[in-house]
Design an enzyme around this catalytic site. Structure first.
Site, PDB file in Angstrom:
ATOM      1  N   TYR A 266     -48.166 -12.797 -12.950  1.00 54.45           N
ATOM      2  CA  TYR A 266     -48.794 -12.476 -11.502  1.00 54.45           C
ATOM      3  C   TYR A 266     -48.640 -13.558 -10.489  1.00 54.45           C
ATOM      4  O   TYR A 266     -48.381 -14.433 -10.871  1.00 54.45           O
ATOM      5  CB  TYR A 266     -50.450 -12.136 -11.817  1.00 54.45           C
ATOM      6  CG  TYR A 266     -50.606 -10.817 -12.510  1.00 54.45           C
ATOM      7  CD1 TYR A 266     -49.793  -9.750 -12.759  1.00 54.45           C
ATOM      8  CD2 TYR A 266     -51.964 -10.660 -12.986  1.00 54.45           C
ATOM      9  CE1 TYR A 266     -50.026  -8.731 -13.379  1.00 54.45           C
ATOM     10  CE2 TYR A 266     -52.251  -9.431 -13.378  1.00 54.45           C
ATOM     11  CZ  TYR A 266     -51.253  -8.475 -13.726  1.00 54.45           C
ATOM     12  OH  TYR A 266     -51.611  -7.232 -14.522  1.00 54.45           O
TER      13      TYR A 266
ATOM     14  N   LEU B 163     -54.331   6.668  -3.905  1.00 57.89           N
ATOM     15  CA  LEU B 163     -54.324   8.199  -3.844  1.00 57.89           C
ATOM     16  C   LEU B 163     -55.553   8.856  -4.160  1.00 57.89           C
ATOM     17  O   LEU B 163     -55.826   9.689  -3.414  1.00 57.89           O
ATOM     18  CB  LEU B 163     -53.281   8.599  -4.659  1.00 57.89           C
ATOM     19  CG  LEU B 163     -51.795   8.121  -4.448  1.00 57.89           C
ATOM     20  CD1 LEU B 163     -50.847   8.682  -5.496  1.00 57.89           C
ATOM     21  CD2 LEU B 163     -51.317   8.343  -3.118  1.00 57.89           C
ATOM     22  N   LEU B 164     -56.321   7.968  -4.841  1.00 58.77           N
ATOM     23  CA  LEU B 164     -57.618   8.674  -5.127  1.00 58.77           C
ATOM     24  C   LEU B 164     -59.020   8.076  -4.417  1.00 58.77           C
ATOM     25  O   LEU B 164     -60.068   8.583  -4.733  1.00 58.77           O
ATOM     26  CB  LEU B 164     -58.038   8.756  -6.623  1.00 58.77           C
ATOM     27  CG  LEU B 164     -57.059   9.293  -7.497  1.00 58.77           C
ATOM     28  CD1 LEU B 164     -57.289   9.072  -9.088  1.00 58.77           C
ATOM     29  CD2 LEU B 164     -57.377  10.844  -7.467  1.00 58.77           C
TER      30      LEU B 164
ATOM     31  N   SER C 262     -54.994   0.705 -12.721  1.00 54.47           N
ATOM     32  CA  SER C 262     -54.843   1.623 -11.662  1.00 54.47           C
ATOM     33  C   SER C 262     -55.722   3.024 -11.592  1.00 54.47           C
ATOM     34  O   SER C 262     -55.437   4.085 -11.676  1.00 54.47           O
ATOM     35  CB  SER C 262     -53.624   2.220 -11.559  1.00 54.47           C
ATOM     36  OG  SER C 262     -53.233   2.818 -10.175  1.00 54.47           O
ATOM     37  N   PRO C 263     -57.162   2.571 -11.756  1.00 54.34           N
ATOM     38  CA  PRO C 263     -58.044   3.792 -11.524  1.00 54.34           C
ATOM     39  C   PRO C 263     -58.160   4.526 -10.456  1.00 54.34           C
ATOM     40  O   PRO C 263     -58.422   5.735 -10.582  1.00 54.34           O
ATOM     41  CB  PRO C 263     -59.428   3.051 -11.948  1.00 54.34           C
ATOM     42  CG  PRO C 263     -59.190   1.712 -10.976  1.00 54.34           C
ATOM     43  CD  PRO C 263     -57.910   1.245 -11.491  1.00 54.34           C
TER      44      PRO C 263
END
Length: 333
Positions: A53, A217-218, A211-212
């Site tokens: 990272y 997008l959610l 990526s919950p």
């Protein structure tokens, strides 16, 4: 904040994990410090990172930022369940990537140095290495445990068969094995329900989905798209013909996402909160990994604990985003 044991281990973790892959890229070091301090104030006790990272080849920039934050004292290290990952290439010379015993040893020593600590609480292969047997991986991890350099071992992006193989070999060695798995899992990406999530539940491996919100997008993206129509474009928009993968995926699932946002509007809830609440309620899920770029985004994430989804709402979510079902029923008679 809610807490739970990580898998079948005795380790108690917050039901949200602070992910740090934005630190050093989209988030400055000063803001990263503020986010980590705020996470502790909210009761979040797990900080998850990786040696790659920061995305500057071989530097481990994000680990360095976390190390400097831990060095400021105030009990920060004692309050933190520190998790990092290894696998990616950190130098051009051979044996500087993958999961060989040599690279595991070197990668651990380098992460300890960058993080400024004498031990890593949760050490995780970031990916499978098909060229290395589990026996070699476990032997290397057992040595690091005996040296006091790591406490628990988890995995990331592992298929179900690899989790099963690792646990069976660990059991034969008298080893606890994996206590956690990080995998992509959200309303849009439910493949984990096919085999990975059942394998984790069977072997007592805690699931920490990444990526919950599926890269936003959610999180009410269509509403934001409308709000930005007369203003600045959304990130990733206007990039044709080289459009971002997120925007391509948005186009592919626009109808489902619109139906989802309409349902959230009926409920009077923010789409991001509903997505997180759904994930927190999934059997086998211990703690989703959130990756806030700002303290405001971190504060927003904890609102999901106040959202209750009844059976009718859960059924409607399944209609909008149907899961694959369990294996083998999903693909066999």
């Amino acid at each position: 904040m809610e807490y739970a044991n990580l898998g079948r281990s005795g380790l108690t973790i917050s039901r949200l994990v602070l992910g740090t892959d934005n630190f050093g890229t989209q988030t400055t070091e000063e803001e990263a410090f503020a986010i980590m301090d705020r996470a502790h104030e909210l009761g979040i006790n797990v900080i998850d990172t990786s040696n790659v990272y920061g995305w500057r080849f071989g530097e481990g920039l994000t680990e360095q930022i976390i190390g400097r934050w831990l060095a400021t004292g105030g009990g920060r290290r004692d309050k933190t369940v520190l998790a990092t990952k290894l696998y990616g290439r950190m130098a051009e010379w051979p044996n500087n990537s993958g999961l060989s015993a040599l690279h595991i040893r070197r990668a651990c020593e380098d992460s300890l140095r960058r993080l400024g600590t004498d031990h890593i609480d949760l050490y995780q292969p970031h990916h499978i290495d098909r060229s290395v047997p589990w026996e070699e991986i476990w032997e290397a991890m057992e040595i690091l445990k005996a040296q006091g350099k790591i406490v628990y071992v988890g995995s990331s992006n592992h298929p179900a068969w690899h989790i099963a193989g690792g646990q069976e070999i660990a059991a034969r060695r008298g080893h606890l094995g994996l206590v956690s798995e990080q995998t992509v899992y959200n309303l849009l990406e439910r493949t984990a329900e096919l085999e990975v999530l059942p394998a984790c539940r069977h072997y007592g491996v805690g699931m920490m989905p990444w990526s919950p919100l599926d890269a936003g997008l959610l999180g009410g993206i269509l509403r934001k798209e409308r709000e930005n129509r007369l203003g600045a474009p959304l990130p990733g928009a206007g990039m044709a013909p080289h459009r971002s993968r997120r925007m391509v995926k948005l186009d592919r699932h626009r109808a489902e996402i619109q139906a989802y946002e309409d349902l959230c509007a009926e409920l009077g809830e923010d789409p991001a909160d509903v997505a997180m609440a759904w994930l927190l309620g999934r059997p086998g899920v211990t703690a989703p990994i959130i990756g806030p770029r700002t303290t405001a985004q971190l504060d927003a994430a904890v609102r999901a604990f106040k959202v209750t989804l009844d059976d009718a709402t859960l059924a409607r979510l399944d209609e909008i985003f149907p899961g694959p079902g369990p294996a083998p029923e999903a693909y066999a008679w």
